[in-house]
Design an enzyme around this catalytic site. Structure first.
Site, PDB file in Angstrom:
ATOM      1  N   LYS A  76     -32.521  -3.849  -9.856  1.00 50.14           N
ATOM      2  CA  LYS A  76     -31.517  -3.877 -10.767  1.00 50.14           C
ATOM      3  C   LYS A  76     -31.965  -2.704 -10.683  1.00 50.14           C
ATOM      4  O   LYS A  76     -33.247  -2.160 -11.366  1.00 50.14           O
ATOM      5  CB  LYS A  76     -31.332  -4.812 -11.673  1.00 50.14           C
ATOM      6  CG  LYS A  76     -30.113  -3.349 -12.150  1.00 50.14           C
ATOM      7  CD  LYS A  76     -30.417  -5.343 -13.542  1.00 50.14           C
ATOM      8  CE  LYS A  76     -29.186  -4.944 -14.686  1.00 50.14           C
ATOM      9  NZ  LYS A  76     -29.173  -6.656 -15.483  1.00 50.14           N
ATOM     10  N   SER A 151     -24.211  -8.687 -15.310  1.00 50.56           N
ATOM     11  CA  SER A 151     -24.285  -7.423 -16.005  1.00 50.56           C
ATOM     12  C   SER A 151     -25.353  -6.881 -13.886  1.00 50.56           C
ATOM     13  O   SER A 151     -25.085  -5.918 -13.513  1.00 50.56           O
ATOM     14  CB  SER A 151     -25.008  -6.321 -16.588  1.00 50.56           C
ATOM     15  OG  SER A 151     -25.950  -7.681 -17.017  1.00 50.56           O
ATOM     16  N   SER A 175     -26.375 -12.518 -17.315  1.00 52.06           N
ATOM     17  CA  SER A 175     -26.234 -10.923 -16.671  1.00 52.06           C
ATOM     18  C   SER A 175     -27.068 -11.593 -15.184  1.00 52.06           C
ATOM     19  O   SER A 175     -27.322 -10.980 -13.976  1.00 52.06           O
ATOM     20  CB  SER A 175     -27.447 -10.047 -17.160  1.00 52.06           C
ATOM     21  OG  SER A 175     -26.019  -9.679 -17.868  1.00 52.06           O
TER      22      SER A 175
END
Lengths: 485, 477
Positions: A76, A151, A175
């Site tokens: 990420k 997210s 997330s």
């Protein structure tokens, strides 16, 4: 086709020299190239990855290669990576290249993993749909008109579409678990302190944890074991030495007591989702588990509590992005105030600004007691609800999200409805507990349904064990979206 | 109408740890800008603070030295504000629960003991520096100082005059250097102070509106700024106005204070506990270990100097102000058979004057204490006179040689041979018939002149005591 294999299988194939790290890399790079419309990646580092893959092949040719030697992964874009852009999904860090690796990045590299690139995400991890990214929304591989969740939406989409066999994410309020649920993945949020936060761009420091987005519980265990462990650079990192979660994956489930919180199965949850979760519970009971109804009476306070604490911490954590030392700086500032105001106004997106304002307000003199302090008290109540529940059961189980993936644009104008997506997940962060989401079926539209298992503090091994045994008798986790088969 | 002033001080003590409070960067002063600032200090994304336990050890020592409670659990908090030399946009400090709780310091002014309450002392990190010169209208930022550990010591408003404030500050200055927790260098900003000043009519119990004075970084400025501010406030009130709560900057060039920031411009710092740092836990063992590691403190040392060396209070006071000076004195005493008062006179006199003249402190003294001890022995055993000793000391200072070899090589050994002195006395008396006449007529004062003549003729080497005796014997014969 290598992408049809799990990460665990690929690691074994690499060790057996059935495939080389470079071949594997090329295969996944080609898939990333072909799947550009998903917008799952912010940065693809083909060159850097090739060098790592060659080094991995050398290690694989030698004695005792590390456990993930040659396995491609993606991070990420919230993890700092030396020499590679770390944007955190924000314009304000679009030009930021960290001079160091996050501990998670360092550990996975030391385990031999090859970093393919950095995945898209909601800006500063603030969002549940991946629509707040400066780099545009990510599409759900199961339905391009729908969100992948957020997210960690880029990591989830990338693994779901098998653009990479596994990826890292972070989870502050859901997330990792919510995108895992929306994309038919196994996603683990570890106990607070189990994985170092060093080098992770901070959103809400008391809630943030890094974890894997994987195809299966076994893959998640392999990744977690490489990521986790004490780090002297993170003062909230746990010093305990814990056995690898991999070791207990096959343990039996006889005698396992599953707590079903009545608050997780009320009118708020979609009937199809509830039915799939109930079917999964039945499957676990066949494997020897029993169920007991438990209660988490303060669960409803989780969302308001979370949306005071997380923005409060974020408002302070994001103060460093001021246009002075690095990151975006506005053109031609006339004075210091102008430099601050325009750099931040132009550099941050709407959702980030909303949360900075909420958090600043909650910490302001005269409001601190009513908001921040009260939220901290509620946080303790929520944690003690879980303590009480775990007196009656070994794990708590429920849906990960109230619904399956929603349409792109559906909730962007309604922040509160967006926030409610995390209703089952964010109490777990508030209590610092581990939670895993795993796929337990598909709805009528063919969209994945996720189920969440929550464990007591440091109960990751048991959670992954239960998920793994479930995955031994089901194949939802092996399904691939049609376009990416 | 008589006025009473009320003063409280906030002292920032820069702790002399080798590395910063939350990062591994060095803390040395004066390095090239931004060469002592790592990823943590410049607040790159993702970095985290890790507490330097050495700073906690120092804070605990301070707490013990001011008779304070050491909190077993203290909490780091973030103080949020934007400024270019504050890289994180917040300063890590302690707010609700500081490491050091209430304590006190006794000071002495004009022979009276005053107990000044210490409200608290908390750990925090320093900010960087903004450099406004040499950047063509822009501001340069040096983050070398960012993250340097500070102990902020807040006093109760217990002082009633600038002189008391200075006495408190001096005592604190001595104390932190004794403890070895601060180098006390005020020019480099290692020891800084803000003063809160208000005035009220004598007999009034309520506190007046206070102002906070900044930029008072020498003892002299503290005194001048406070006195100026007291006068200003009294004038405001007597003129029918009222004092405004504000922060004021002292301008030493004009010797005045100026408004810097009003109450309405005061920041809302939005303090909250720093989630990156667990509470700082100090257990009893830690406190006990710190207590055992405590040096003898100034008050105890002064008492000991008076009691076991027989020094006068004033001499002992001077010696203990600076720990290296006190240590030097003790080293001199250990090296000499001369009495301690003489040693104290030398250390407070010639030694202090030479240090002062050369602008160096005791740690850089070129003369070993053993040499001074031996010098005192040579006076005591009559080898040289006190006067010659001053010359010898001066040579010791410039050459680093020991006194015996200087006395030897320069032939300064005192003449104590009675026969030799008698010869000189006889010669002087023969040349001074007029003075001898005056003496015999009853004028005792001429003895001084005659002694001087003998000393001169002996190049200062004649034993003055013997000269006196022999001279009087011959005059009275």
């Amino acid at each position: 086709m290598p992408h049809r294999h799990s990460l665990t299988e690929l690691a074994a194939m690499l060790r057996a020299r059935e495939i080389s790290a470079v071949e594997l890399l090329d295969h996944f790079l080609a898939r990333i190239e072909a799947a550009g419309e998903l917008n799952a990646f912010i940065t693809v580092d083909a060159e850097g990855a090739r060098a790592q893959a060659r080094a991995a092949d050398d290690m694989l040719a030698g004695d005792d290669p590390p456990p993930l030697a040659g396995v491609p992964i993606a991070h990420k874009d919230i993890f700092c990576t030396r020499g590679l852009k770390t944007s955190c999904g924000s314009r304000i860090l679009d030009n930021f290249i960290a001079p160091y690796d996050a501990t998670v990045v360092e550990r996975l590299a030391a385990a031999g993993a090859v970093t393919l690139g950095k995945t898209n995400m909601d800006e500063f991890a603030m969002g549940s749909s991946n629509e707040t990214s400066w780099y545009g929304p990510v599409k759900n591989p199961w339905d391009a008109a729908r969100v992948p969740g957020g997210s960690s939406g880029g990591s989830a989409a990338a693994v779901a579409a098998r653009l990479v066999p596994g990826a890292t994410g972070t989870d502050t309020g859901g997330s990792i678990r919510q995108p895992a649920a929306f994309c038919a993945l196994t996603g683990l949020k570890p106990s607070y302190g189990r994985v170092s936060r060093y080098g992770i761009v901070a959103f809400a420091s008391s809630l943030d944890q890094a974890g894997p987005l994987a195809q299966s519980a076994a893959d998640a265990a392999l990744l977690l074991d490489a990521m986790a462990g004490f780090d002297s650079r993170d003062s909230t990192s746990l010093e305990n030495q814990l056995p690898p979660t991999r070791a207990s994956l096959e343990d039996g489930l006889r005698g396992l007591r599953i707590g079903l919180p009545k608050e997780f199965f009320d009118a708020g949850v979609d009937a199809t989702v509830a039915a799939a979760v109930e079917a999964a519970v039945a499957a676990l009971c066949k494997l020897g588990a029993t169920t007991v109804e438990v209660s988490l009476p303060n669960m409803a306070a989780g969302i308001p509590c979370y949306y005071v604490i997380a923005p409060a911490e974020a408002s302070s954590n994001l103060a460093r992005f001021d246009g002075v030392r690095y990151g975006y700086r506005c053109d031609d500032p006339v004075d210091l105030a102008d430099l601050y105001e325009r750099s931040r106004a132009e550099g941050f997106g709407a959702e980030v600004k909303r949360r900075i304002m909420i958090g600043t307000y909650a910490l302001s003199s005269g409001y601190y007691d009513a908001y921040y302090l009260k939220a901290q008290k509620i946080r303790r109540l929520i944690a003690s609800d879980f303590d009480t529940a775990f007196e009656q059961c070994d794990i708590v189980l429920g849906p990960t999200t109230p619904t399956t993936a929603f349409a792109l644009g559906e909730k962007t104008d309604d922040p509160v409805s967006m926030y409610l997506n995390d209703i089952y997940t964010n109490t777990v962060n508030l209590a610092g507990l581990p939670g895993v989401s795993l796929p337990v079926g598909f709805d009528a539209a063919g969209l994945p349904i996720g189920m969440q298992l929550i464990g007591p503090y440091l109960g990751e091994a048991r959670l992954l064990n239960v998920a793994h045994r479930y995955q031994g008798v089901t194949d939802y986790h092996r399904q691939l979206p049609g376009m990416f088969a | 109408m008589s006025w009473e002033s009320v003063i409280g001080l906030e002292v920032h003590v820069q702790l002399s740890t080798r590395s910063k409070i939350f990062s591994g960067s060095a803390t040395a002063f004066g390095a090239e800008p931004n060469t002592q600032a790592n990823a943590v200090d410049i607040a790159l994304p993702g970095v985290l603070p890790v507490m330097n336990r050495e700073a906690a050890v120092m804070a605990v020592k301070f707490g013990l030295a001011v008779n304070a409670t050491v909190n077993q659990r203290s909490v780091f908090a973030r103080k949020n504000y934007f400024y270019p030399d504050l890289p994180k946009g917040y300063q890590i400090s302690q707010y609700e629960i500081p490491i050091v709780g209430p304590g006190y310091l006794d000071i002495e002014v004009d022979g009276e003991i005053l107990r000044v309450g210490i409200t608290r002392a908390h750990l925090e990190e320093d900010a960087g520096k903004s450099l406004h010169e040499d950047f063509h209208g822009m501001t340069g930022i040096d983050l070398n100082r960012a993250g340097t550990p500070l102990l902020e010591v807040v006093s109760e408003p217990d002082m009633r005059s600038a002189a008391q404030a200075v006495a408190y500050l001096r005592k604190m200055h001595t104390l932190v250097r004794y403890l070895g927790i601060c180098d006390g260098n005020m020019q480099e900003g290692s020891f800084r102070c803000d003063a809160n000043v208000s005035v009220r009519r004598a007999g009034d119990d309520r506190l007046g509106t206070r102002t906070e004075l900044k930029n008072i970084n020498s003892f002299r400025f503290v005194e001048k700024a406070i006195n100026f501010e007291i006068e200003r406030q009294v004038e405001v009130i007597e003129g029918g106005g009222s004092v405004v709560q504000e922060t004021r900057l002292y301008d030493p060039d004009r010797d005045e204070t100026r408004s810097m920031r009003g109450k309405e411009q005061a920041h809302d710092y939005r303090y909250f506990p720093d989630p990156d740092l667990p509470p700082l836990v100090i257990d009893d063992d830690f406190v006990e270990a710190s207590r055992r590691a405590m040096p003898e403190l100034p008050d105890a040392k002064r008492r000991r100097f008076v009691e076991s060396y027989g020094l006068r209070e004033a001499d002992a006071d001077m010696l203990v102000t600076d720990r290296p000076v006190a240590d030097y004195f003790e080293a001199v005493c250990a090296a000499t058979a001369a009495d301690a008062r003489t040693a104290a006179n030398w250390v407070n006199g010639d030694v202090a004057a030479a240090l002062n003249r050369d602008g160096i402190d005791m740690t850089a003294i070129p003369v070993p204490a053993e040499h001074v001890g031996r010098l005192l022995d040579r006076i005591a055993d009559g080898t040289i006179s006190g006067k010659i000793a001053k010359d010898v000391f001066s040579t010791m200072w410039s050459s680093g040689d020991d006194p015996d070899s200087i006395i030897e090589s320069r032939g300064l050994k005192q003449i104590s041979d009675a026969g030799a002195i008698e010869q000189i006395v006889d010669a002087v008396l023969a040349d001074s018939a007029a003075q001898v006449e005056q003496y015999r007529a009853g004028n005792q004062k001429v003895v001084g002149f005659l002694v001087g003549q003998v000393m001169k003729r002996s190049e200062g080497k004649a034993n003055p005591k013997q000269v006196n005796e022999i001279l009087r014997r011959k005059l009275d014969a």
